[in-house]
Motif scaffolding. Sequence first.
Motif, PDB file in Angstrom:
ATOM      1  N   VAL A  17       3.235 -70.525  35.636  1.00 42.43           N
ATOM      2  CA  VAL A  17       2.143 -69.826  34.965  1.00 42.43           C
ATOM      3  C   VAL A  17       2.463 -69.737  33.476  1.00 42.43           C
ATOM      4  CG1 VAL A  17       0.913 -67.636  34.745  1.00 42.43           C
ATOM      5  CG2 VAL A  17       1.506 -68.501  37.011  1.00 42.43           C
ATOM      6  N   VAL A  18       1.527 -70.218  32.638  1.00 45.64           N
ATOM      7  CA  VAL A  18       1.755 -70.187  31.191  1.00 45.64           C
ATOM      8  C   VAL A  18       0.954 -69.086  30.498  1.00 45.64           C
ATOM      9  CG1 VAL A  18       2.399 -72.621  31.040  1.00 45.64           C
ATOM     10  CG2 VAL A  18      -0.009 -71.973  30.771  1.00 45.64           C
ATOM     11  N   GLU A  19      -0.109 -68.606  31.167  1.00 43.13           N
ATOM     12  CA  GLU A  19      -0.891 -67.505  30.593  1.00 43.13           C
ATOM     13  C   GLU A  19      -1.648 -66.811  31.703  1.00 43.13           C
ATOM     14  OE1 GLU A  19      -3.692 -66.501  26.701  1.00 43.13           O
ATOM     15  OE2 GLU A  19      -3.313 -68.591  27.247  1.00 43.13           O
ATOM     16  N   SER A  20      -1.720 -65.487  31.615  1.00 39.89           N
ATOM     17  CA  SER A  20      -2.413 -64.716  32.651  1.00 39.89           C
ATOM     18  C   SER A  20      -3.011 -63.467  32.037  1.00 39.89           C
ATOM     19  CB  SER A  20      -1.424 -64.343  33.765  1.00 39.89           C
ATOM     20  OG  SER A  20      -2.058 -63.590  34.771  1.00 39.89           O
ATOM     21  N   GLY A  21      -4.181 -63.076  32.548  1.00 35.40           N
ATOM     22  CA  GLY A  21      -4.832 -61.874  32.039  1.00 35.40           C
ATOM     23  C   GLY A  21      -6.206 -61.716  32.665  1.00 35.40           C
ATOM     24  N   THR A  22      -7.011 -60.818  32.108  1.00 34.84           N
ATOM     25  CA  THR A  22      -8.388 -60.694  32.556  1.00 34.84           C
ATOM     26  C   THR A  22      -9.173 -61.914  32.079  1.00 34.84           C
ATOM     27  OG1 THR A  22      -9.127 -59.542  30.572  1.00 34.84           O
ATOM     28  CG2 THR A  22      -8.234 -58.174  32.349  1.00 34.84           C
ATOM     29  N   LEU A  35      -7.147 -69.150  39.687  1.00 33.54           N
ATOM     30  CA  LEU A  35      -5.954 -69.924  39.344  1.00 33.54           C
ATOM     31  C   LEU A  35      -6.425 -71.274  38.832  1.00 33.54           C
ATOM     32  CD1 LEU A  35      -2.824 -69.794  39.461  1.00 33.54           C
ATOM     33  CD2 LEU A  35      -2.971 -70.988  41.654  1.00 33.54           C
ATOM     34  N   VAL A  36      -6.143 -71.563  37.549  1.00 30.98           N
ATOM     35  CA  VAL A  36      -6.679 -72.740  36.878  1.00 30.98           C
ATOM     36  C   VAL A  36      -5.553 -73.676  36.474  1.00 30.98           C
ATOM     37  CG1 VAL A  36      -8.067 -73.546  34.926  1.00 30.98           C
ATOM     38  CG2 VAL A  36      -8.565 -71.345  35.962  1.00 30.98           C
ATOM     39  N   GLY A  37      -5.797 -74.974  36.603  1.00 29.68           N
ATOM     40  CA  GLY A  37      -4.810 -75.948  36.150  1.00 29.68           C
ATOM     41  C   GLY A  37      -5.219 -77.352  36.533  1.00 29.68           C
ATOM     42  N   ALA A  69      -5.124 -66.806  36.015  1.00 33.98           N
ATOM     43  CA  ALA A  69      -3.831 -67.324  35.556  1.00 33.98           C
ATOM     44  C   ALA A  69      -3.976 -68.816  35.325  1.00 33.98           C
ATOM     45  CB  ALA A  69      -2.736 -67.056  36.588  1.00 33.98           C
ATOM     46  N   VAL A  70      -3.386 -69.304  34.236  1.00 32.17           N
ATOM     47  CA  VAL A  70      -3.390 -70.732  33.918  1.00 32.17           C
ATOM     48  C   VAL A  70      -2.022 -71.287  34.300  1.00 32.17           C
ATOM     49  CG1 VAL A  70      -3.662 -72.464  32.107  1.00 32.17           C
ATOM     50  CG2 VAL A  70      -5.000 -70.342  32.010  1.00 32.17           C
ATOM     51  N   ILE A  71      -2.011 -72.326  35.139  1.00 38.53           N
ATOM     52  CA  ILE A  71      -0.752 -72.881  35.633  1.00 38.53           C
ATOM     53  C   ILE A  71      -0.578 -74.302  35.101  1.00 38.53           C
ATOM     54  CG2 ILE A  71      -1.807 -73.677  37.798  1.00 38.53           C
ATOM     55  CD1 ILE A  71       0.842 -72.954  39.190  1.00 38.53           C
ATOM     56  N   TYR A  72       0.640 -74.612  34.679  1.00 41.21           N
ATOM     57  CA  TYR A  72       0.947 -75.935  34.130  1.00 41.21           C
ATOM     58  C   TYR A  72       2.339 -76.345  34.583  1.00 41.21           C
ATOM     59  CZ  TYR A  72       1.782 -79.748  30.845  1.00 41.21           C
ATOM     60  OH  TYR A  72       2.068 -80.981  30.295  1.00 41.21           O
ATOM     61  N   CYS A 121      10.298 -75.777  26.902  1.00 46.02           N
ATOM     62  CA  CYS A 121       8.922 -75.521  27.312  1.00 46.02           C
ATOM     63  C   CYS A 121       8.355 -76.777  27.955  1.00 46.02           C
ATOM     64  CB  CYS A 121       8.084 -75.118  26.095  1.00 46.02           C
ATOM     65  SG  CYS A 121       6.324 -74.940  26.469  1.00 46.02           S
ATOM     66  N   LYS A 122       7.754 -76.626  29.131  1.00 52.34           N
ATOM     67  CA  LYS A 122       7.246 -77.789  29.873  1.00 52.34           C
ATOM     68  C   LYS A 122       6.083 -78.470  29.145  1.00 52.34           C
ATOM     69  CE  LYS A 122      10.042 -76.914  33.299  1.00 52.34           C
ATOM     70  NZ  LYS A 122      10.765 -75.820  32.669  1.00 52.34           N
TER      71      LYS A 122
END
Length: 330
Positions: free
Chosen positions: A232-237, A39-41, A225-228, A284-285
Amino acid sequence: MTKLLEVKNLTICYKTDLGVVNALNDVSISVEEGKTFGLVGETGAGKTTLAKGIMRLTPIPPGDVKSGQILYNGKDLMKLEEAEIRKIRGKHISMIFQDPMTSLNPVMTVGDQIAEVVINHENISVKDAYVKTNEMLELVEIPSERSSEYPHQFSGGMKQRVIIAMALACNPKLLIADEPTTALDVTIQAQVLEMMKELKNKFNTSVLLITHDLGVVAQNCDDVAVIYAGEVVESGTVRDIFKNMKHPYTEGLFASIPNIAEDVRRLKPIDGLMPDPTSLPKGCKFHTRCKYAQDVCRNEHPKMTLVNDRHIVRCFIQENLVSRRDIDEK
């Protein structure tokens, strides 16, 4: 693969004198058995709020879990009584908190603190609990003779090893690691992460790794997953996110990292700052910082769009591309 943990539409806010802090907004993620989920952000994005929400450690008040489900092996943790969640917390789901300096009790020996976890969750004698404690210390490369020492007698890296030993003492199925290397220097960071990877493989533990370091994600995670601004704004492998990123925020994160293959004089930071969580922008945030922002981004909130089987993104640009592709295929 079997989903060990599923977070569905989790929304958490904090009610303060300055207003309502919208910390998490309709967040959904899933962690598979035996896998590591990153989980990145940025700081303040809601990563720790999510971790504490999963552990049912959200302080109420001021916290308020407004909606959502947290499914562990299909069981909704949100519906459990406090006594039931205590049996799961530490035994089935453990957490490594950000700062090892403040996670240990300064007036208890490290051995007593690890043994306390074992005694609370395992049906064994006190003597056997201390035998298990010594085994766990040896497992994280701390001599068992040091179990009688106090936290102030250990370095930062050693304290973090003690925390890891404590978290893994009952062989949990899920380990939540909240920026486990933040307070450590680079050399010790690498050692701690390598040790966590070895222990994960040894016990077949699933890991939710919270970090802001994309290099750590690349080396340790299967999915990300990318959190902002609390969503969550993008998620995947990991390959999806690193090789086929779709969201402008994800692009900005990667562009701000130095590239040893390029000769540049300045880094490329993302313009602006993360919005105030007590007054999030309409639409959009990310539109206040996005170079691709259009009128629709400022007025409407984008939904998650499926890029491929596991790759999803919250962006109108990608949503429009998918819509055009569907029309062309028809």
